[in-house]
Design a protein around this motif. Structure first.
Motif, mmCIF file in Angstrom:
data_model
loop_
_atom_site.group_PDB
_atom_site.id
_atom_site.type_symbol
_atom_site.label_atom_id
_atom_site.label_comp_id
_atom_site.label_asym_id
_atom_site.label_seq_id
_atom_site.Cartn_x
_atom_site.Cartn_y
_atom_site.Cartn_z
ATOM 1 N N ILE A 15 0.841 -1.208 0.000
ATOM 2 C CA ILE A 15 0.000 0.000 0.000
ATOM 3 C C ILE A 15 0.876 1.258 0.000
ATOM 4 O O ILE A 15 0.569 2.243 -0.675
ATOM 5 C CB ILE A 15 -0.975 -0.014 1.198
ATOM 6 N N VAL A 16 1.986 1.218 0.739
ATOM 7 C CA VAL A 16 2.921 2.350 0.737
ATOM 8 C C VAL A 16 3.507 2.551 -0.664
ATOM 9 O O VAL A 16 3.643 3.690 -1.150
ATOM 10 C CB VAL A 16 4.052 2.131 1.769
ATOM 11 N N LEU A 17 3.834 1.451 -1.350
ATOM 12 C CA LEU A 17 4.353 1.546 -2.720
ATOM 13 C C LEU A 17 3.310 2.164 -3.653
ATOM 14 O O LEU A 17 3.648 2.958 -4.547
ATOM 15 C CB LEU A 17 4.771 0.169 -3.233
ATOM 16 N N PHE A 18 2.032 1.816 -3.443
ATOM 17 C CA PHE A 18 0.968 2.400 -4.265
ATOM 18 C C PHE A 18 0.864 3.908 -4.027
ATOM 19 O O PHE A 18 0.645 4.683 -4.961
ATOM 20 C CB PHE A 18 -0.372 1.731 -3.965
ATOM 21 N N LEU A 19 1.026 4.312 -2.782
ATOM 22 C CA LEU A 19 0.984 5.745 -2.466
ATOM 23 C C LEU A 19 2.169 6.472 -3.108
ATOM 24 O O LEU A 19 2.024 7.602 -3.586
ATOM 25 C CB LEU A 19 0.980 5.953 -0.947
ATOM 26 N N LEU A 20 3.329 5.808 -3.133
ATOM 27 C CA LEU A 20 4.488 6.394 -3.806
ATOM 28 C C LEU A 20 4.224 6.505 -5.308
ATOM 29 O O LEU A 20 4.586 7.506 -5.946
ATOM 30 C CB LEU A 20 5.729 5.535 -3.545
ATOM 31 N N SER A 21 3.580 5.490 -5.868
ATOM 32 C CA SER A 21 3.205 5.529 -7.281
ATOM 33 C C SER A 21 2.235 6.678 -7.551
ATOM 34 O O SER A 21 2.313 7.344 -8.592
ATOM 35 C CB SER A 21 2.566 4.196 -7.691
ATOM 36 N N LEU A 22 1.337 6.906 -6.604
ATOM 37 C CA LEU A 22 0.388 8.017 -6.726
ATOM 38 C C LEU A 22 1.134 9.348 -6.800
ATOM 39 O O LEU A 22 0.811 10.228 -7.606
ATOM 40 C CB LEU A 22 -0.561 7.997 -5.526
ATOM 41 N N PHE A 23 2.168 9.469 -5.987
ATOM 42 C CA PHE A 23 2.971 10.697 -5.960
ATOM 43 C C PHE A 23 3.675 10.905 -7.304
ATOM 44 O O PHE A 23 3.680 12.025 -7.846
ATOM 45 C CB PHE A 23 3.995 10.610 -4.826
ATOM 46 N N THR A 24 4.275 9.850 -7.859
ATOM 47 C CA THR A 24 4.974 9.996 -9.140
ATOM 48 C C THR A 24 4.003 10.373 -10.256
ATOM 49 O O THR A 24 4.372 11.112 -11.179
ATOM 50 C CB THR A 24 5.723 8.706 -9.522
ATOM 51 N N THR A 25 2.770 9.875 -10.181
ATOM 52 C CA THR A 25 1.775 10.237 -11.191
ATOM 53 C C THR A 25 1.401 11.709 -11.088
ATOM 54 O O THR A 25 1.215 12.386 -12.100
ATOM 55 C CB THR A 25 0.515 9.362 -11.048
ATOM 56 N N PHE A 26 1.304 12.204 -9.866
ATOM 57 C CA PHE A 26 0.981 13.615 -9.676
ATOM 58 C C PHE A 26 2.051 14.530 -10.257
ATOM 59 O O PHE A 26 1.752 15.587 -10.810
ATOM 60 C CB PHE A 26 0.807 13.922 -8.184
ATOM 61 N N ILE A 27 3.331 14.120 -10.150
ATOM 62 C CA ILE A 27 4.418 15.055 -10.495
ATOM 63 C C ILE A 27 5.054 14.810 -11.859
ATOM 64 O O ILE A 27 5.855 15.641 -12.308
ATOM 65 C CB ILE A 27 5.537 15.013 -9.426
ATOM 66 N N TYR A 28 4.725 13.697 -12.538
ATOM 67 C CA TYR A 28 5.503 13.330 -13.730
ATOM 68 C C TYR A 28 5.479 14.401 -14.821
ATOM 69 O O TYR A 28 6.450 14.585 -15.553
ATOM 70 C CB TYR A 28 5.026 11.986 -14.294
ATOM 71 N N ASP A 29 4.369 15.145 -14.940
ATOM 72 C CA ASP A 29 4.248 16.129 -16.020
ATOM 73 C C ASP A 29 4.462 17.562 -15.548
ATOM 74 O O ASP A 29 4.126 18.504 -16.271
ATOM 75 C CB ASP A 29 2.873 16.006 -16.688
ATOM 76 N N ARG A 30 5.039 17.747 -14.372
ATOM 77 C CA ARG A 30 5.218 19.101 -13.839
ATOM 78 C C ARG A 30 6.086 19.947 -14.767
ATOM 79 O O ARG A 30 5.758 21.106 -15.070
ATOM 80 C CB ARG A 30 5.843 19.035 -12.443
ATOM 81 N N LYS A 31 7.203 19.388 -15.232
ATOM 82 C CA LYS A 31 8.092 20.138 -16.122
ATOM 83 C C LYS A 31 7.400 20.486 -17.439
ATOM 84 O O LYS A 31 7.611 21.558 -18.007
ATOM 85 C CB LYS A 31 9.358 19.333 -16.408
ATOM 86 N N LEU A 32 6.577 19.560 -17.924
ATOM 87 C CA LEU A 32 5.871 19.815 -19.175
ATOM 88 C C LEU A 32 4.877 20.963 -19.015
ATOM 89 O O LEU A 32 4.761 21.822 -19.893
ATOM 90 C CB LEU A 32 5.124 18.546 -19.617
ATOM 91 N N VAL A 33 4.160 20.967 -17.895
ATOM 92 C CA VAL A 33 3.199 22.035 -17.631
ATOM 93 C C VAL A 33 3.914 23.378 -17.495
ATOM 94 O O VAL A 33 3.477 24.398 -18.051
ATOM 95 C CB VAL A 33 2.377 21.731 -16.361
ATOM 96 N N GLU A 34 5.045 23.374 -16.764
ATOM 97 C CA GLU A 34 5.819 24.608 -16.597
ATOM 98 C C GLU A 34 6.307 25.127 -17.952
ATOM 99 O O GLU A 34 6.289 26.338 -18.218
ATOM 100 C CB GLU A 34 7.022 24.354 -15.679
ATOM 101 N N LYS A 35 6.717 24.201 -18.812
ATOM 102 C CA LYS A 35 7.217 24.594 -20.120
ATOM 103 C C LYS A 35 6.116 25.206 -20.978
ATOM 104 O O LYS A 35 6.306 26.199 -21.681
ATOM 105 C CB LYS A 35 7.793 23.362 -20.811
ATOM 106 N N GLN A 36 4.915 24.597 -20.893
ATOM 107 C CA GLN A 36 3.783 25.113 -21.657
ATOM 108 C C GLN A 36 3.372 26.498 -21.164
ATOM 109 O O GLN A 36 3.064 27.388 -21.962
ATOM 110 C CB GLN A 36 2.597 24.138 -21.554
#
Length: 395
Positions: free
Chosen positions: A367-388
């Motif tokens: 369950i902790v690993l799933f929560l970590l996966s949730l975090f990576t999903t939230f942040i994976y496109d941050r740089k792309l959004v900033e660039k746009q």
């Protein structure tokens, strides 16, 4: 769906049906027929998965360089030759050598199948990958069921049946995929050098997302690696345990069309679809951690299957959207490598957790690993959004 996608769907179903004759029975064959320990069996399966990871990456690069048609033929041809060898020489250590070659050859095929699916139905978006996903699970259900029947007659026929299915897949590819290759390569070559800086940013985004994707697979494979023997320990029969996978397969094949319609209303973006699916995974494992009877495990499996239906087709869809034209195969290779890597690490990690700390701690860690996966999903496109946002501000 376009005719080309139907050919890919049929090919994927045949491909996975053939693979599913063998993979559920590998451990049994190595332990019972070759007389090796379960530790040795685990090591052999890890080598097979490692070869598949290498095949995925190599296959993705091949797609971008020589196109999907020739990449798929190379992968199938390698696998067919290894399986024919396995049909004749299936003792020790020939079995290990051929199984490693099978992992590498079959690994080459998957990135091209997914990349071609995305190329032939761009306007279909996630639906193209949903179709490939359903075909894959249909193959698992058919192959696993037939494999048990054939193995009861003779294990030798398992190897022959597996090779025969791949020969059929080879014929489908030879006569059905040549035109698809031309379409995919032409699209790729048009803007192959466009914005290489963007390509790096997109690659980083995919790597972050796929790290979380691999963690989900680490948890998912516990149903085969650690939850399976645990159900036996608490009095659930092997027959009842196999029903859990029957439920899984039936829900995917029958429920995916309904899920496709619900997703449009529940998840407006692919990112939100993955987030919802990851939360559903965590809920499923919480239910499983409290389960003591078959009915409770069945409920947990149904919940997990819903999460799987949301996440598994979505990640290749994201890869297709992120991939610069001309690098579709490489990006799909990363996705398939992440999944295979999760399946490779999962049984070892799960087994160690159970041996040293017990099932209760295993569920907590997953369950902790799933929560970590949730975090990576939230942040994976941050740089792309900033660039746009920066591009919009400058313009």
């Amino acid at each position: 769906m376009p005719r080309a996608l139907w050919l890919l769907v049929i090919g994927m179903a045949v491909n996975v049906t053939g693979a599913s004759f063998l993979w559920p029975l590998n451990s049994i064959y190595i332990h019972d027929h070759l007389g090796k320990s379960m530790s040795i069996a685990g090591l052999v399966l890890m080598l097979n998965s490692g070869a598949s990871v290498a095949g995925n990456l190599f296959g993705g690069l091949l797609f971008d360089r020589i196109g999907g048609y020739r990449s798929i033929l190379l992968g199938i041809g390698t696998t067919v030759l290894a399986l024919l060898g396995l049909s004749v020489w299936n003792g020790w250590p020939a079995y290990v050598i051929f199984l490693i070659i099978v992992g590498f050859g079959s690994g080459i095929v998957f990135p091209s199948m997914y990349a071609m699916a995305g190329s032939v139905w761009k306007e279909g978006g996630r639906r193209a990958f949903n179709a490939i996903y359903v075909a894959s699970n249909l193959g698992v259900a058919i192959g696993s069921a037939l494999g048990g029947i054939v193995a009861a007659i003779s294990f030798q026929w398992i190897f022959i049946a597996n090779a025969l299915m791949y020969v059929i897949f080879l014929l489908i590819a030879v006569f059905g995929y040549k035109g698809i290759n031309t379409l995919a390569v032409n699209k790729s070559n048009r803007i192959i050098d466009k914005k290489k800086v963007d390509s790096r940013t997109h690659l980083y985004a995919l790597l972050i997302l796929c790290f979380g994707y691999a963690l989900l697979w680490v948890g998912y494979c516990q149903w085969q690696a650690t939850i399976a023997p645990y159900t036996q320990e608490i009095g659930i029969s092997l027959k009842q345990y196999t029903y859990l996978w029957t439920i899984n397969g039936a829900l995917i094949v029958l429920g995916q069309p309904l899920m496709n319609k619900l997703v449009v209303h529940l998840a407006k973006t692919i990112k939100s679809q993955i987030i919802i699916g990851t939360i559903v995974f965590a809920i499923a494992f919480y239910v499983a951690s409290e389960a003591e009877q078959f009915s409770a495990f069945a409920v947990a499996m149904m919940i997990m299957t819903i999460g799987e239906m949301l996440v598994w087709p979505a990640v290749p869809t994201v890869a297709d959207k992120l991939a610069p034209l001309g690098r579709e195969g490489f990006f799909q290779g990363i996705v398939n490598s992440a999944a295979t890597g999760g399946r490779m690490i999962g049984p070892i990690l799960g087994g160690m957790l159970v041996d040293f700390y017990g099932m209760e701690r295993l569920f907590i860690v997953m369950i902790v690993l799933f929560l970590l996966s949730l975090f990576t999903t939230f942040i994976y496109d941050r740089k792309l959004v900033e660039k746009q946002e920066l591009s919009a501000h400058v313009s």
